[in-house]
Design a protein around this motif. Sequence first.
Motif, PDB file in Angstrom:
ATOM      1  N   GLY A  25       0.830  -1.203   0.000  1.00 18.72           N
ATOM      2  CA  GLY A  25       0.000   0.000   0.000  1.00 18.72           C
ATOM      3  C   GLY A  25       0.861   1.249   0.000  1.00 18.72           C
ATOM      4  O   GLY A  25       2.100   1.175  -0.039  1.00 18.72           O
ATOM      5  N   ALA A  26       0.210   2.409   0.064  1.00 19.23           N
ATOM      6  CA  ALA A  26       0.953   3.672   0.176  1.00 19.23           C
ATOM      7  C   ALA A  26       1.749   3.633   1.484  1.00 19.23           C
ATOM      8  O   ALA A  26       1.330   2.985   2.444  1.00 19.23           O
ATOM      9  CB  ALA A  26      -0.039   4.836   0.171  1.00 19.23           C
ATOM     10  N   PRO A  27       2.895   4.339   1.529  1.00 20.32           N
ATOM     11  CA  PRO A  27       3.748   4.263   2.731  1.00 20.32           C
ATOM     12  C   PRO A  27       3.021   4.703   4.006  1.00 20.32           C
ATOM     13  O   PRO A  27       3.300   4.191   5.086  1.00 20.32           O
ATOM     14  CB  PRO A  27       4.902   5.219   2.409  1.00 20.32           C
ATOM     15  CG  PRO A  27       4.844   5.481   0.948  1.00 20.32           C
ATOM     16  CD  PRO A  27       3.462   5.167   0.464  1.00 20.32           C
ATOM     17  N   ASP A  28       2.092   5.649   3.876  1.00 19.02           N
ATOM     18  CA  ASP A  28       1.378   6.123   5.070  1.00 19.02           C
ATOM     19  C   ASP A  28      -0.057   5.580   5.122  1.00 19.02           C
ATOM     20  O   ASP A  28      -0.955   6.215   5.665  1.00 19.02           O
ATOM     21  CB  ASP A  28       1.359   7.652   5.089  1.00 19.02           C
ATOM     22  CG  ASP A  28       0.787   8.217   3.785  1.00 19.02           C
ATOM     23  OD1 ASP A  28       0.549   7.421   2.838  1.00 19.02           O
ATOM     24  OD2 ASP A  28       0.568   9.437   3.703  1.00 19.02           O
ATOM     25  N   ALA A  29      -0.252   4.387   4.560  1.00 20.11           N
ATOM     26  CA  ALA A  29      -1.606   3.805   4.506  1.00 20.11           C
ATOM     27  C   ALA A  29      -2.178   3.649   5.916  1.00 20.11           C
ATOM     28  O   ALA A  29      -1.446   3.327   6.858  1.00 20.11           O
ATOM     29  CB  ALA A  29      -1.560   2.453   3.806  1.00 20.11           C
ATOM     30  N   LEU A  30      -3.483   3.881   6.030  1.00 24.56           N
ATOM     31  CA  LEU A  30      -4.177   3.678   7.298  1.00 24.56           C
ATOM     32  C   LEU A  30      -4.846   2.315   7.278  1.00 24.56           C
ATOM     33  O   LEU A  30      -5.457   1.932   6.273  1.00 24.56           O
ATOM     34  CB  LEU A  30      -5.255   4.758   7.488  1.00 24.56           C
ATOM     35  CG  LEU A  30      -4.776   6.210   7.517  1.00 24.56           C
ATOM     36  CD1 LEU A  30      -5.971   7.148   7.624  1.00 24.56           C
ATOM     37  CD2 LEU A  30      -3.812   6.432   8.682  1.00 24.56           C
ATOM     38  N   ILE A  31      -4.758   1.591   8.380  1.00 23.00           N
ATOM     39  CA  ILE A  31      -5.377   0.263   8.474  1.00 23.00           C
ATOM     40  C   ILE A  31      -6.650   0.380   9.299  1.00 23.00           C
ATOM     41  O   ILE A  31      -6.608   0.836  10.452  1.00 23.00           O
ATOM     42  CB  ILE A  31      -4.426  -0.754   9.153  1.00 23.00           C
ATOM     43  CG1 ILE A  31      -3.053  -0.741   8.486  1.00 23.00           C
ATOM     44  CG2 ILE A  31      -5.062  -2.145   9.148  1.00 23.00           C
ATOM     45  CD1 ILE A  31      -3.044  -1.027   7.001  1.00 23.00           C
ATOM     46  N   MET A  32      -7.755  -0.054   8.694  1.00 24.96           N
ATOM     47  CA  MET A  32      -9.054   0.081   9.365  1.00 24.96           C
ATOM     48  C   MET A  32      -9.718  -1.275   9.558  1.00 24.96           C
ATOM     49  O   MET A  32      -9.561  -2.183   8.733  1.00 24.96           O
ATOM     50  CB  MET A  32      -9.970   1.000   8.547  1.00 24.96           C
ATOM     51  CG  MET A  32      -9.390   2.386   8.341  1.00 24.96           C
ATOM     52  SD  MET A  32     -10.519   3.512   7.486  1.00 24.96           S
ATOM     53  CE  MET A  32     -11.548   4.075   8.833  1.00 24.96           C
ATOM     54  N   HIS A  33     -10.465  -1.376  10.635  1.00 27.02           N
ATOM     55  CA  HIS A  33     -11.271  -2.574  10.926  1.00 27.02           C
ATOM     56  C   HIS A  33     -12.407  -2.093  11.814  1.00 27.02           C
ATOM     57  O   HIS A  33     -12.161  -1.416  12.821  1.00 27.02           O
ATOM     58  CB  HIS A  33     -10.413  -3.616  11.643  1.00 27.02           C
ATOM     59  CG  HIS A  33     -11.039  -4.977  11.747  1.00 27.02           C
ATOM     60  ND1 HIS A  33     -12.340  -5.171  12.179  1.00 27.02           N
ATOM     61  CD2 HIS A  33     -10.540  -6.215  11.495  1.00 27.02           C
ATOM     62  CE1 HIS A  33     -12.610  -6.471  12.163  1.00 27.02           C
ATOM     63  NE2 HIS A  33     -11.547  -7.125  11.752  1.00 27.02           N
ATOM     64  N   CYS A  34     -13.641  -2.439  11.473  1.00 26.45           N
ATOM     65  CA  CYS A  34     -14.773  -1.931  12.267  1.00 26.45           C
ATOM     66  C   CYS A  34     -14.814  -2.552  13.659  1.00 26.45           C
ATOM     67  O   CYS A  34     -15.453  -2.022  14.547  1.00 26.45           O
ATOM     68  CB  CYS A  34     -16.082  -2.162  11.523  1.00 26.45           C
ATOM     69  SG  CYS A  34     -16.457  -3.905  11.241  1.00 26.45           S
ATOM     70  N   LEU A  35     -14.128  -3.685  13.831  1.00 29.67           N
ATOM     71  CA  LEU A  35     -14.131  -4.461  15.078  1.00 29.67           C
ATOM     72  C   LEU A  35     -15.543  -5.019  15.351  1.00 29.67           C
ATOM     73  O   LEU A  35     -16.505  -4.380  14.939  1.00 29.67           O
ATOM     74  CB  LEU A  35     -13.634  -3.641  16.264  1.00 29.67           C
ATOM     75  CG  LEU A  35     -12.248  -2.996  16.101  1.00 29.67           C
ATOM     76  CD1 LEU A  35     -11.870  -2.247  17.388  1.00 29.67           C
ATOM     77  CD2 LEU A  35     -11.173  -4.021  15.770  1.00 29.67           C
ATOM     78  N   PRO A  36     -15.713  -6.125  16.031  1.00 30.37           N
ATOM     79  CA  PRO A  36     -14.664  -6.914  16.670  1.00 30.37           C
ATOM     80  C   PRO A  36     -13.804  -7.650  15.637  1.00 30.37           C
ATOM     81  O   PRO A  36     -14.302  -8.057  14.583  1.00 30.37           O
ATOM     82  CB  PRO A  36     -15.448  -7.921  17.516  1.00 30.37           C
ATOM     83  CG  PRO A  36     -16.746  -8.090  16.792  1.00 30.37           C
ATOM     84  CD  PRO A  36     -17.043  -6.749  16.199  1.00 30.37           C
ATOM     85  N   ALA A  37     -12.499  -7.807  15.983  1.00 28.98           N
ATOM     86  CA  ALA A  37     -11.563  -8.491  15.084  1.00 28.98           C
ATOM     87  C   ALA A  37     -11.302  -9.904  15.579  1.00 28.98           C
ATOM     88  O   ALA A  37     -11.374 -10.179  16.781  1.00 28.98           O
ATOM     89  CB  ALA A  37     -10.253  -7.723  15.054  1.00 28.98           C
ATOM     90  N   HIS A  38     -11.007 -10.767  14.650  1.00 30.15           N
ATOM     91  CA  HIS A  38     -10.447 -12.077  14.987  1.00 30.15           C
ATOM     92  C   HIS A  38      -8.972 -12.004  14.629  1.00 30.15           C
ATOM     93  O   HIS A  38      -8.580 -12.235  13.489  1.00 30.15           O
ATOM     94  CB  HIS A  38     -11.161 -13.194  14.235  1.00 30.15           C
ATOM     95  CG  HIS A  38     -12.498 -13.507  14.810  1.00 30.15           C
ATOM     96  ND1 HIS A  38     -13.449 -14.239  14.150  1.00 30.15           N
ATOM     97  CD2 HIS A  38     -13.048 -13.193  16.006  1.00 30.15           C
ATOM     98  CE1 HIS A  38     -14.532 -14.348  14.917  1.00 30.15           C
ATOM     99  NE2 HIS A  38     -14.306 -13.724  16.047  1.00 30.15           N
TER     100      HIS A  38
END
Length: 298
Positions: free
Chosen positions: A247-260
């Motif tokens: 991804g882009a070097p400053d990519a943001l990682i998103m997850h609505c949660l809850p995560a496994h």
Amino acid sequence: MKKDLLTLEGLSQEDITSLIHRALELKQQGRQVKRSLMGYTLGLIFEKASTRTRVSFETAMFKLGGQTLFLSSGDTQLSRDETVADTARVLSRYIDVLAIRTYSQGLVEEMAQWADIPIINALTDLYHPCQVLSDLMTIQEKKGSLANWKVAWIGDGNNVAHSWIQAARIMGFELVLACPPGYHPSSDVMAGVGTNIRVVEDPKEAVSGAHIINTDVWASMGQEKERDQRLSDFCGYQVDQSLIDLGAPDALIMHCLPAHRGEEISEEVMDGPHSIVFDQAENKMHLHMALLEWLLGV
Ligand code: CP
Ligand code: NVA
């Protein structure tokens, strides 16, 4: 005419932008917010589990001076076959706004049809509009704008993905979803989308140069019996360090949660420097405050 939030469809770019700006303003005001919903009551009918959506709606209402009534599955006569139409008309006499988390999108639509009060979709099998509104708020907060970002969605073409597709349609950003065969978004939701929205099967293609990398569980609520099959079908779709490196070097990682953790997202990425998952969770509360004010016209 009363407003509802059943899907993102029907919201304009201006509606979304002004909700986000109001939510950011409320966030900044902290404990100084005006008690604009004093005397108002929010009902919550939840037929599925929730941590974030329930607590963020309850605290949003509390911070604005209003009250909430939480009605879990089985607590109302809906569980004993009172019709949705009758329930909607009765609840409209007591409360001012109602949020529903359930399986069927048809149920929230029927409730909205019969209720005199705003109805909020707090997640169905088909959509999770509140989630994506607060996620857009988080992007605005972190990146300073919503325009010109490439958003990648890795995994299941599920309810949250469907709301992302609607958001990309309205806001015009690029959205590339990488989903395994058999798990693509619904063709109804994809019908008529523009070239800014694509579905591919290779996660690397989706994340290539992406500014936002988003994922969600492989088995959603109600799909517990499919879990083993899905674990095998989604092999290769984990958001891990080697994937986000594309991804882009400053990519943001998103997850609505809850995560496994260790399934759709690695521990390392979830807790890594690009992850904004807990900001997303917090912003649900601020966005819900703005949403309640907007729906109630205060
Ligand atoms: N993201 C979200 O809707 O979380 P809950 O299921 O905990 O409400
Ligand atoms: N897709 C997930 C989202 C949970 C917030 C589910 O429906 O279980």
